[in-house]
Design a protein around this motif. Structure first.
Motif, short mmCIF file in Angstrom:
data_model
loop_
_atom_site.label_atom_id
_atom_site.label_comp_id
_atom_site.label_asym_id
_atom_site.label_seq_id
_atom_site.Cartn_x
_atom_site.Cartn_y
_atom_site.Cartn_z
N PHE A 65 0.83 -1.20 0.00
CA PHE A 65 0.00 0.00 0.00
C PHE A 65 0.87 1.25 0.00
CE2 PHE A 65 -1.92 3.43 2.45
CZ PHE A 65 -2.98 3.75 1.61
N ILE A 66 1.90 1.27 0.83
CA ILE A 66 2.79 2.44 0.88
C ILE A 66 3.48 2.64 -0.47
CG2 ILE A 66 4.92 3.36 1.90
CD1 ILE A 66 2.39 3.78 3.57
N GLU A 67 3.93 1.56 -1.08
CA GLU A 67 4.54 1.66 -2.41
C GLU A 67 3.55 2.24 -3.40
OE1 GLU A 67 6.04 -2.20 -3.49
OE2 GLU A 67 7.32 -2.28 -1.70
N ALA A 68 2.31 1.78 -3.35
CA ALA A 68 1.28 2.29 -4.26
C ALA A 68 0.99 3.76 -3.97
CB ALA A 68 0.00 1.46 -4.14
N LEU A 69 0.92 4.12 -2.68
CA LEU A 69 0.66 5.52 -2.31
C LEU A 69 1.78 6.43 -2.81
CD1 LEU A 69 -1.23 7.46 -0.81
CD2 LEU A 69 0.03 6.94 1.30
N VAL A 113 -7.23 12.01 0.22
CA VAL A 113 -8.27 10.98 0.06
C VAL A 113 -8.20 10.35 -1.34
CG1 VAL A 113 -10.74 10.47 0.13
CG2 VAL A 113 -9.74 12.00 1.84
N PRO A 114 -8.15 11.14 -2.41
CA PRO A 114 -8.03 10.49 -3.73
C PRO A 114 -6.73 9.68 -3.88
CG PRO A 114 -8.51 12.84 -3.98
CD PRO A 114 -8.32 12.59 -2.53
N ALA A 115 -5.67 10.12 -3.22
CA ALA A 115 -4.41 9.39 -3.30
C ALA A 115 -4.55 8.02 -2.62
CB ALA A 115 -3.28 10.19 -2.65
N VAL A 116 -5.16 8.00 -1.44
CA VAL A 116 -5.38 6.73 -0.74
C VAL A 116 -6.32 5.85 -1.55
CG1 VAL A 116 -6.45 5.68 1.32
CG2 VAL A 116 -4.85 7.61 1.56
N ARG A 117 -7.33 6.45 -2.11
CA ARG A 117 -8.30 5.69 -2.94
C ARG A 117 -7.59 5.04 -4.13
NH1 ARG A 117 -13.36 8.50 -5.99
NH2 ARG A 117 -14.40 6.57 -6.63
N ALA A 118 -6.74 5.80 -4.80
CA ALA A 118 -6.00 5.27 -5.95
C ALA A 118 -5.04 4.17 -5.51
CB ALA A 118 -5.24 6.39 -6.65
N ALA A 119 -4.36 4.36 -4.38
CA ALA A 119 -3.43 3.35 -3.87
C ALA A 119 -4.17 2.06 -3.50
CB ALA A 119 -2.66 3.89 -2.68
N MET A 120 -5.34 2.20 -2.88
CA MET A 120 -6.12 1.01 -2.52
C MET A 120 -6.53 0.24 -3.78
SD MET A 120 -6.37 0.71 0.72
CE MET A 120 -7.81 -0.15 1.25
#
Length: 180
Positions: free
Chosen positions: A56-60, A70-77
């Motif tokens: 998740f951190i790598e994706a974030l 919020v959109p960044a977390v959403r995209a990472a998820m």
């Protein structure tokens, strides 16, 4: 796979009586020696607790910098969930269920959860160019965590829910300002 065999054995032994389940029983079910279990896991709780946060951190860190928290977390998820196989997702959900059903596992998971919140908060602070002690950023991080926890609890109660869709809808609702 050694880790999967141990997890399967752990899950089979854990449901009704975690406290009464011994490492010897788990080892026997996985067809390994108890010393082998302890070589890789300090406690039986560690057999279930797996830190799935690094992806998740790598994706974030890889989502576009212009995205707000919020959109960044959403995209990472989305990235993390799309990268899981059906078997990995099912295994993850089984772990989550166990953490809520077994008090010792819940207690052991709290350390991991607080670490996840701290690291996510630090990552969001870095993305926003803000101090990690910024109260507005603390509030945003808390709102994200609250929404994720609410969905997490629902998924554990009802495993038929579509986890990626539920998480995405919940984060979209938060992104929209939580209108009722």
């Amino acid at each position: 796979m050694f880790g999967r065999d141990l997890l399967d054995a752990r899950l089979q032994q854990a449901h009704p009586a975690h406290a009464a389940t011994t490492v010897e029983q788990i080892a026997e079910a996985a067809e390994v020696a108890p010393s082998t279990v302890f070589r890789y896991f300090a406690t039986k709780e560690e057999l279930v607790l797996v830190d799935q946060f690094p992806p998740f951190i790598e994706a974030l860190q890889s989502v576009p910098a212009h995205l707000k928290p919020v959109p960044a977390v959403r995209a990472a998820m989305r990235v993390v969930l799309a990268g899981q196989t059906a078997e990995e997702f099912a295994e993850s959900m089984e772990r989550e269920k166990l953490m809520f059903m077994v008090p010792e596992l819940w207690a052991a998971s709290l350390d991991n959860i607080s670490g996840v919140v701290r690291v996510m908060h630090e990552q969001l602070a870095a993305r926003e160019g803000r101090s990690a002690d910024d109260p507005e950023l603390r509030n945003v991080t808390g709102a994200i965590v609250g929404v994720l926890m609410a969905v997490w609890l629902d998924l554990v109660k009802d495993p038929t829910l579509d986890a990626p869709a539920e998480l995405d809808q919940a984060l979209a609702h938060l992104e929209a300002g939580l209108p009722l």
